[in-house]
Design a protein around this motif. Structure first.
Motif, mmCIF file in Angstrom:
data_model
loop_
_atom_site.group_PDB
_atom_site.id
_atom_site.type_symbol
_atom_site.label_atom_id
_atom_site.label_comp_id
_atom_site.label_asym_id
_atom_site.label_seq_id
_atom_site.Cartn_x
_atom_site.Cartn_y
_atom_site.Cartn_z
ATOM 1 N N PHE A 1 20.401 4.473 -71.954
ATOM 2 C CA PHE A 1 20.155 5.795 -72.526
ATOM 3 C C PHE A 1 21.314 6.750 -72.276
ATOM 4 C CE2 PHE A 1 15.720 4.233 -72.474
ATOM 5 C CZ PHE A 1 15.456 4.413 -73.821
ATOM 6 N N GLN A 2 21.989 6.638 -71.143
ATOM 7 C CA GLN A 2 23.165 7.470 -70.925
ATOM 8 C C GLN A 2 24.224 7.183 -71.990
ATOM 9 O OE1 GLN A 2 22.979 7.773 -66.059
ATOM 10 N NE2 GLN A 2 24.976 7.720 -67.024
ATOM 11 N N ARG A 3 24.374 5.920 -72.326
ATOM 12 C CA ARG A 3 25.378 5.550 -73.328
ATOM 13 C C ARG A 3 25.051 6.147 -74.695
ATOM 14 N NH1 ARG A 3 25.564 1.104 -76.814
ATOM 15 N NH2 ARG A 3 23.937 0.011 -75.651
ATOM 16 N N ILE A 4 23.799 6.010 -75.149
ATOM 17 C CA ILE A 4 23.496 6.515 -76.489
ATOM 18 C C ILE A 4 23.400 8.044 -76.498
ATOM 19 C CG2 ILE A 4 22.427 4.365 -77.248
ATOM 20 C CD1 ILE A 4 19.692 5.655 -76.954
ATOM 21 N N PHE A 5 22.992 8.662 -75.378
ATOM 22 C CA PHE A 5 22.985 10.122 -75.317
ATOM 23 C C PHE A 5 24.413 10.663 -75.352
ATOM 24 C CE2 PHE A 5 18.648 10.328 -72.933
ATOM 25 C CZ PHE A 5 17.986 10.141 -74.140
ATOM 26 N N ASP B 1 20.394 8.087 -84.102
ATOM 27 C CA ASP B 1 21.213 8.095 -82.887
ATOM 28 C C ASP B 1 20.975 6.874 -82.009
ATOM 29 O OD1 ASP B 1 22.853 10.497 -82.936
ATOM 30 O OD2 ASP B 1 20.967 11.595 -82.957
ATOM 31 N N GLY B 2 20.253 5.882 -82.538
ATOM 32 C CA GLY B 2 20.170 4.609 -81.841
ATOM 33 C C GLY B 2 18.886 4.282 -81.129
ATOM 34 N N PHE B 3 17.826 5.105 -81.297
ATOM 35 C CA PHE B 3 16.561 4.747 -80.648
ATOM 36 C C PHE B 3 15.421 5.503 -81.325
ATOM 37 C CE2 PHE B 3 13.316 4.435 -77.344
ATOM 38 C CZ PHE B 3 13.486 3.125 -76.913
ATOM 39 N N GLY B 4 14.665 4.811 -82.165
ATOM 40 C CA GLY B 4 13.549 5.427 -82.858
ATOM 41 C C GLY B 4 12.405 5.785 -81.935
ATOM 42 N N GLY B 5 11.708 6.862 -82.264
ATOM 43 C CA GLY B 5 10.519 7.237 -81.508
ATOM 44 C C GLY B 5 10.682 8.446 -80.627
ATOM 45 N N VAL B 6 11.892 9.018 -80.558
ATOM 46 C CA VAL B 6 12.101 10.205 -79.727
ATOM 47 C C VAL B 6 13.146 11.108 -80.376
ATOM 48 C CG1 VAL B 6 13.856 9.044 -78.305
ATOM 49 C CG2 VAL B 6 12.668 11.054 -77.399
ATOM 50 N N THR B 7 12.903 12.422 -80.315
ATOM 51 C CA THR B 7 13.903 13.404 -80.703
ATOM 52 C C THR B 7 14.092 14.377 -79.553
ATOM 53 O OG1 THR B 7 12.306 14.954 -81.683
ATOM 54 C CG2 THR B 7 13.261 13.283 -83.140
ATOM 55 N N ALA C 1 28.709 13.447 -78.412
ATOM 56 C CA ALA C 1 30.056 13.484 -78.981
ATOM 57 C C ALA C 1 30.025 13.835 -80.470
ATOM 58 C CB ALA C 1 30.741 12.138 -78.772
ATOM 59 N N LYS C 2 28.950 13.425 -81.178
ATOM 60 C CA LYS C 2 28.831 13.731 -82.604
ATOM 61 C C LYS C 2 28.628 15.223 -82.857
ATOM 62 C CE LYS C 2 26.256 9.466 -83.735
ATOM 63 N NZ LYS C 2 24.933 9.020 -84.242
ATOM 64 N N ARG C 3 28.155 15.944 -81.841
ATOM 65 C CA ARG C 3 27.709 17.324 -82.045
ATOM 66 C C ARG C 3 28.601 18.343 -81.344
ATOM 67 N NH1 ARG C 3 23.798 13.599 -82.270
ATOM 68 N NH2 ARG C 3 22.036 13.928 -83.688
ATOM 69 N N THR C 4 29.836 17.974 -81.101
ATOM 70 C CA THR C 4 30.767 18.875 -80.418
ATOM 71 C C THR C 4 30.904 20.197 -81.164
ATOM 72 O OG1 THR C 4 32.011 16.990 -79.563
ATOM 73 C CG2 THR C 4 33.116 19.126 -79.539
ATOM 74 N N ALA C 5 30.968 20.143 -82.492
ATOM 75 C CA ALA C 5 31.127 21.365 -83.282
ATOM 76 C C ALA C 5 29.956 22.315 -83.083
ATOM 77 C CB ALA C 5 31.279 21.018 -84.762
ATOM 78 N N TYR C 6 28.745 21.763 -82.946
ATOM 79 C CA TYR C 6 27.572 22.617 -82.713
ATOM 80 C C TYR C 6 27.632 23.261 -81.329
ATOM 81 C CZ TYR C 6 25.463 20.609 -86.901
ATOM 82 O OH TYR C 6 25.212 20.235 -88.187
ATOM 83 N N ALA C 7 28.043 22.495 -80.343
ATOM 84 C CA ALA C 7 28.122 23.012 -78.976
ATOM 85 C C ALA C 7 29.138 24.143 -78.866
ATOM 86 C CB ALA C 7 28.480 21.883 -78.012
ATOM 87 N N LEU C 8 30.171 24.124 -79.711
ATOM 88 C CA LEU C 8 31.231 25.130 -79.652
ATOM 89 C C LEU C 8 30.966 26.335 -80.553
ATOM 90 C CD1 LEU C 8 34.360 22.769 -79.691
ATOM 91 C CD2 LEU C 8 33.334 23.923 -77.714
ATOM 92 N N ASP C 9 29.898 26.275 -81.341
ATOM 93 C CA ASP C 9 29.585 27.331 -82.295
ATOM 94 C C ASP C 9 28.714 28.391 -81.633
ATOM 95 O OD1 ASP C 9 28.929 28.944 -84.419
ATOM 96 O OD2 ASP C 9 27.934 27.386 -85.597
ATOM 97 N N ASN C 10 29.299 29.546 -81.328
ATOM 98 C CA ASN C 10 28.519 30.578 -80.642
ATOM 99 C C ASN C 10 27.600 31.343 -81.576
ATOM 100 O OD1 ASN C 10 30.310 32.209 -82.017
ATOM 101 N ND2 ASN C 10 31.436 32.882 -80.205
ATOM 102 N N ARG C 11 27.604 31.016 -82.879
ATOM 103 C CA ARG C 11 26.683 31.640 -83.826
ATOM 104 C C ARG C 11 25.408 30.819 -84.004
ATOM 105 N NH1 ARG C 11 27.756 31.920 -88.721
ATOM 106 N NH2 ARG C 11 26.984 34.005 -89.222
ATOM 107 N N THR C 12 25.378 29.623 -83.420
ATOM 108 C CA THR C 12 24.196 28.763 -83.496
ATOM 109 C C THR C 12 23.927 28.161 -82.128
ATOM 110 O OG1 THR C 12 24.495 28.213 -85.845
ATOM 111 C CG2 THR C 12 23.219 26.665 -84.516
ATOM 112 N N THR C 13 22.754 28.461 -81.567
ATOM 113 C CA THR C 13 22.398 27.937 -80.242
ATOM 114 C C THR C 13 21.151 27.067 -80.278
ATOM 115 O OG1 THR C 13 21.113 29.936 -79.707
ATOM 116 C CG2 THR C 13 23.447 29.931 -79.094
ATOM 117 N N ALA C 14 20.681 26.728 -81.476
ATOM 118 C CA ALA C 14 19.510 25.856 -81.616
ATOM 119 C C ALA C 14 19.842 24.777 -82.646
ATOM 120 C CB ALA C 14 18.284 26.648 -82.055
#
Length: 387
Positions: free
Chosen positions: A74-78, A105-111, A83-96
């Motif tokens: 799970f650490q690997r897939i998390f 993202d590699g494992f069905g059944g959880v979001t 890494a796919k969401r770096t742009a979201y993490a850096l966007d101070n206009r969107t925090t959700a």
């Protein structure tokens, strides 16, 4: 780990990328809530997954590798998802936004969703719920910046729907940002949080001025997030209609959080089809109408199904739409293909001339299985009507 021999037809589905396991494909299976290794009838190893009933099937194929669903996995897939969401993490206009999206993202059944400094885990079956300690341990390693987390139980069998999971507790409600707009959210009050994150690109089009200088009608409005986005983008007036009484209080909180007075923003608690009658009776019309119904709904008067009844919404909306008006037609029905949804829209338009301005599916943070159309469940069309 138990071994499951797959019928050739199921093997073909997996090879085509359909990784949700369906009950009809396993008529004699008596296993559930456990990891399994899948093999072909010829004895060839196909991959690893698990069996556990949920609303979409009886389990998931996860990977073509031999793996253990442990903290290392799970650490690997998390980490890959982060890494796919770096742009979201850096966007101070969107925090959700979404941090982890099931099979995409590699494992069905959880979001897992981000709301400011907090995370919300949604468990869709009993097996992933059994894994929550190992998953949260892995998540903490990858996201040490998250202060605390909550969980949503989206399968039958447990008494609670929502609970605090770990770390700090957030004083509720609180504000998050999306496209620079403030929305009030609550993390431990049933299954809802006050906003549907998968629509942030559509709301972004409203913030960017799609309804500037126009009036907007938002039907099945929930907490009126589309209406607030339109107001931020210059809409002169909005009307939000939802049958749930609580929607009024939650919607007003969004408007007030962004400094809007309510004199140009009406909140109506009413059945949508009743509102169509009300609007026609009072001569009301709108420049932009948003249609975002639940896939299936039942009240005392009627049953509504997107697959069978969406055309009725289009036909009714056309009667109260201003000339050269715009419809935003949306559905999240995974069992309705994009082609079939468009056919339903066309049925509603009949001979009315119209043109498709834009089309949306799931945004980038909602990673999906590109080989399985149903994984990209969101379908939204912005349509200009010539009349």
């Amino acid at each position: 780990m138990k071994q499951v021999i797959l019928h050739s037809s199921v093997e073909d589905k997996l090879k085509r990328g359909r990784w949700i396991l369906e009950k009809d494909d396993f008529p004699q299976l008596d296993l559930d809530n456990q990891a399994v290794a899948f093999y072909s009838r010829k004895g060839n190893f196909l991959g690893t997954g698990y069996l556990s009933p949920q609303n979409k099937g009886i389990g998931w194929f996860v990977t073509e590798e031999t793996v253990q669903f442990d903290q290392v996995f799970f650490q690997r897939i998390f980490q890959q998802a982060k890494a796919k969401r770096t742009a979201y993490a850096l966007d101070n206009r969107t925090t959700a936004y979404r941090l982890f999206n099931q099979e995409g993202d590699g494992f069905g059944g959880v979001t897992i969703d981000c709301y400011g400094d907090y995370a919300v885990f949604s468990w869709y079956n009993a097996y992933v719920y059994q894994l929550k300690e190992v998953m949260t341990a892995a998540f903490k390693q990858v996201y040490p910046e998250v202060l605390g987390a909550y969980e949503k139980i989206r399968f039958k069998g447990l008494e609670q729907e929502s609970a605090h999971l770990y770390g700090q507790k957030q004083e509720e409600p609180f504000l998050v940002l999306e496209n620079g707009v403030s929305y009030q959210v609550f993390l431990n009050d049933g299954l809802m949080t006050g906003i549907f994150l998968d629509q942030h690109e559509v709301r972004g089009s409203l913030v960017d001025g799609l309804a500037a200088g126009k009036s907007l009608l938002n039907l099945f409005s929930y907490t009126a997030a589309f209406s607030v986005a339109a107001a931020m983008g210059g809409a002169v007036a909005t009307t939000s209609v939802d049958l749930a009484k609580r929607s009024r209080e939650l919607s007003e909180a969004h408007f007030l959080a962004n400094g809007f007075r309510m004199d140009q923003h009406r909140l109506v608690v009413m059945d949508v089809f009743d509102y169509f009658k009300y609007a026609k009776r009072h001569g009301l019309s709108y420049d932009v109408i948003v249609l975002d119904p639940p896939s299936f709904a039942r009240n005392k008067k009627r049953i509504f199904s997107v697959a069978k009844d969406y055309h009725k919404l289009i036909a009714e909306a056309l009667e109260i739409l201003e000339p050269d008006g715009i419809l935003i037609a949306s559905t999240n029905a995974a069992n309705l293909s994009r082609r079939r949804f468009k056919e339903e829209l066309e049925k509603g338009f009949g001979k009315t001339k119209h043109q498709y301005l834009s089309e949306y599916g799931l945004p980038a943070d909602f990673a999906y299985n590109k080989k399985d159309e149903s994984s990209n469940y969101l379908k939204v069309f912005t349509i200009k009507v010539d009349k």
